[in-house]
Design an enzyme around this catalytic site. Structure first.
Site, mmCIF file in Angstrom:
data_model
loop_
_atom_site.group_PDB
_atom_site.id
_atom_site.type_symbol
_atom_site.label_atom_id
_atom_site.label_comp_id
_atom_site.label_asym_id
_atom_site.label_seq_id
_atom_site.Cartn_x
_atom_site.Cartn_y
_atom_site.Cartn_z
ATOM 1 N N GLN A 97 0.725 -1.157 -0.187
ATOM 2 C CA GLN A 97 0.012 0.058 -0.077
ATOM 3 C C GLN A 97 0.632 1.215 0.087
ATOM 4 O O GLN A 97 2.109 1.245 -0.022
ATOM 5 C CB GLN A 97 -0.980 0.048 1.372
ATOM 6 C CG GLN A 97 -0.215 -0.175 2.654
ATOM 7 C CD GLN A 97 -1.079 -0.446 3.544
ATOM 8 O OE1 GLN A 97 -1.459 0.480 4.474
ATOM 9 N NE2 GLN A 97 -1.612 -1.724 4.001
ATOM 10 N N HIS A 99 0.425 5.851 0.922
ATOM 11 C CA HIS A 99 -0.643 6.793 1.347
ATOM 12 C C HIS A 99 -0.220 8.220 0.917
ATOM 13 O O HIS A 99 0.945 8.363 0.412
ATOM 14 C CB HIS A 99 -0.351 6.802 2.895
ATOM 15 C CG HIS A 99 -0.298 5.576 3.631
ATOM 16 N ND1 HIS A 99 -1.448 4.529 3.579
ATOM 17 C CD2 HIS A 99 0.371 4.815 4.486
ATOM 18 C CE1 HIS A 99 -1.424 3.666 4.203
ATOM 19 N NE2 HIS A 99 -0.172 3.634 4.826
ATOM 20 N N GLU A 129 3.571 7.436 8.575
ATOM 21 C CA GLU A 129 3.502 6.495 9.609
ATOM 22 C C GLU A 129 4.833 6.613 10.204
ATOM 23 O O GLU A 129 5.948 6.609 9.563
ATOM 24 C CB GLU A 129 3.156 5.209 9.166
ATOM 25 C CG GLU A 129 1.629 5.372 8.413
ATOM 26 C CD GLU A 129 1.413 3.777 7.920
ATOM 27 O OE1 GLU A 129 0.102 3.827 7.349
ATOM 28 O OE2 GLU A 129 2.211 3.364 7.660
ATOM 29 N N HIS A 258 4.709 0.286 0.540
ATOM 30 C CA HIS A 258 5.139 -0.662 1.525
ATOM 31 C C HIS A 258 4.304 -1.665 2.052
ATOM 32 O O HIS A 258 2.723 -1.542 1.746
ATOM 33 C CB HIS A 258 5.435 0.152 3.069
ATOM 34 C CG HIS A 258 4.417 0.773 3.341
ATOM 35 N ND1 HIS A 258 3.899 1.881 3.208
ATOM 36 C CD2 HIS A 258 3.733 0.434 4.591
ATOM 37 C CE1 HIS A 258 2.799 2.302 3.622
ATOM 38 N NE2 HIS A 258 2.585 1.345 4.837
ATOM 39 N N ARG A 277 -3.927 0.560 -2.568
ATOM 40 C CA ARG A 277 -3.428 -0.793 -2.466
ATOM 41 C C ARG A 277 -2.882 -1.258 -3.877
ATOM 42 O O ARG A 277 -3.404 -1.007 -4.692
ATOM 43 C CB ARG A 277 -4.278 -1.759 -1.932
ATOM 44 C CG ARG A 277 -5.086 -1.551 -0.528
ATOM 45 C CD ARG A 277 -6.021 -2.549 -0.201
ATOM 46 N NE ARG A 277 -6.436 -2.218 1.350
ATOM 47 C CZ ARG A 277 -7.297 -1.181 1.711
ATOM 48 N NH1 ARG A 277 -7.752 -0.521 0.785
ATOM 49 N NH2 ARG A 277 -7.496 -1.030 2.800
#
Length: 407
Positions: A97, A99, A129, A258, A277
């Site tokens: 995925q 972001h 993240e 990642h 995804r």
């Protein structure tokens, strides 16, 4: 200071034991438990009790953002707690995925809402993240160097991958990695099953060899038991394979492709649930949007924690974002002022017995045991931590003045 009732997300990839064991519940749990959410995202706000009334952290912050978040945080982020603290418990791999960054999320979410609201974006926020391993944690994080990716794919000896290998070898910069990913994910439907089957068979053979890349091929073989026939198995060889040991951390910038493969860890992220995804999933793979958001130049840095003053041995996992920061405190029977000292904070105790109290008075002391977490509003300053055990304290990150525009 408010004791939180975190939300458990029962995603299929979750562990049947890790979160239950952490919280002292019956092991194994009845079903998979993947994530423990300790925050105020609308799709899973933690519960709490204020003045004898059950509510959620989302509602508490929305009712009085300046009191709960502090003036500077509320000015930057409105009535939204800018971070979300989680525990991840991956028994099987998560999807590959990526972001979005802030501008991508804002524009794409606005367009999605204007078009009727249906689409891949859950909100208009970015999702950088930080992952800190609590156990050995296996990850695929960021693209490999193009030459290394070409060598791994060529080593499979699969004829159908020759065009991808040649593409990687002919490239002059990182953009060739996005093109290689496109070439894998846009494979004609009739070619997908034979390709994946050949790659898995070759990976199984090479994983049992004494070669330097045996571990990389071994990940493909293991993931194939959970996602048979998935093109993400092929795409995973474009990504860098690492194993984090307890206390080690990775920062995942927006645009970094990642997948978290296996392990238990603390994750701190901007308060978003935006996920695009690329594979290892039964959910939609939107190749066009995925490639628009993915930045092939992103290399995922290992975050080396810095020792800072605190109530016991304390480390800061410093990340260049405005939404969050994370401290790890190892209390050894002594105590002192908790860091961060100001702003909204969510504190999680994975082990031990810790007491939090306000030097200013006015609030009851709070005791945290294994698996407990709490919210400290900006109005609760001068909080002292005492006892023996580990604390993870999440707070707001750097200001835009220090790192430019919001991440």
């Amino acid at each position: 200071m408010d004791l939180l009732q975190p939300i458990i997300k029962p995603y299929a990839w979750g562990s049947h034991e890790a979160l239950a064991r952490l919280q002292g519940r019956e092991v194994p749990s009845a079903g998979p438990e993947a994530e423990l959410w300790m925050g105020a995202h609308p799709s899973g706000p933690a519960g709490l009790t204020r003045r004898g009334r059950a509510t959620t952290l989302l509602d508490v912050v929305a009712r009085a953002p300046r009191r709960e978040l502090g003036t500077s945080c509320a000015r930057l982020f409105g009535d939204r707690l800018p971070f979300l603290l989680k525990v991840l418990a991956a028994e099987r791999p998560l999807s590959i995925q990526v972001h979005p960054d802030r501008n991508q999320a804002r524009s794409a979410y606005a367009a999605q809402q204007a078009g009727g609201g249906s689409g891949p974006y859950a909100d208009d926020w970015p999702k950088p993240e930080l992952l800190v391993a609590l156990s050995s944690f296996e990850v695929l994080a960021g693209f490999r160097d193009p030459a290394e990716a070409a060598r791994l794919l060529a080593g499979l000896g699969v004829d159908a991958l020759r065009p991808v290998v040649e593409l990687l070898r002919a490239g002059t910069d990182e953009s060739v990695l996005s093109e290689a990913l496109r070439a894998v994910l846009e494979r004609a439907p009739a070619e997908r099953a034979p390709l994946v089957s050949a790659v898995v068979a070759a990976s199984r053979r090479l994983a049992r060899s004494a070669g330097a890349d045996a571990s990389a091929y071994g990940v493909v073989e293991r993931m194939s038991h959970h996602y048979p026939g998935d093109l993400g198995l092929v795409a995973s060889l474009l990504l860098d394979h690492r194993v984090l040991e307890p206390g080690e951390a990775l920062f995942m910038p927006p645009g970094g492709l990642h997948a978290y493969v296996r392990g238990v860890g603390v994750e701190l992220l901007a308060n978003s649930d935006n996920v695009l995804r690329a594979g290892l999933t039964a959910k939609e793979v939107n190749v066009r949007e995925l490639l628009r958001v993915t930045d092939p130049a992103v290399r995922v840095p290992v975050v080396t924690p810095t020792r800072v003053p605190g109530p016991g041995p304390t480390w800061l996992y410093d990340c260049p974002v405005a939404e969050f920061s994370l401290h790890r405190v190892e209390l050894d029977g002594t105590g002192g002022p908790l860091v961060p000292a100001t702003g909204p904070r969510v504190v999680f105790c994975p082990d031990g017995s810790v007491r939090l109290r306000s030097e200013a008075g006015g609030t009851k002391p709070l005791r945290l045991g294994p698996g407990d977490c709490c919210f400290l509003p900006a109005s609760d300053e001068d909080v002292v931590a005492e006892g023996t055990g580990t604390l993870f304290a999440a707070g707001v990150g750097h200001s835009p003045d220090e790192h430019g525009a919001l991440a």
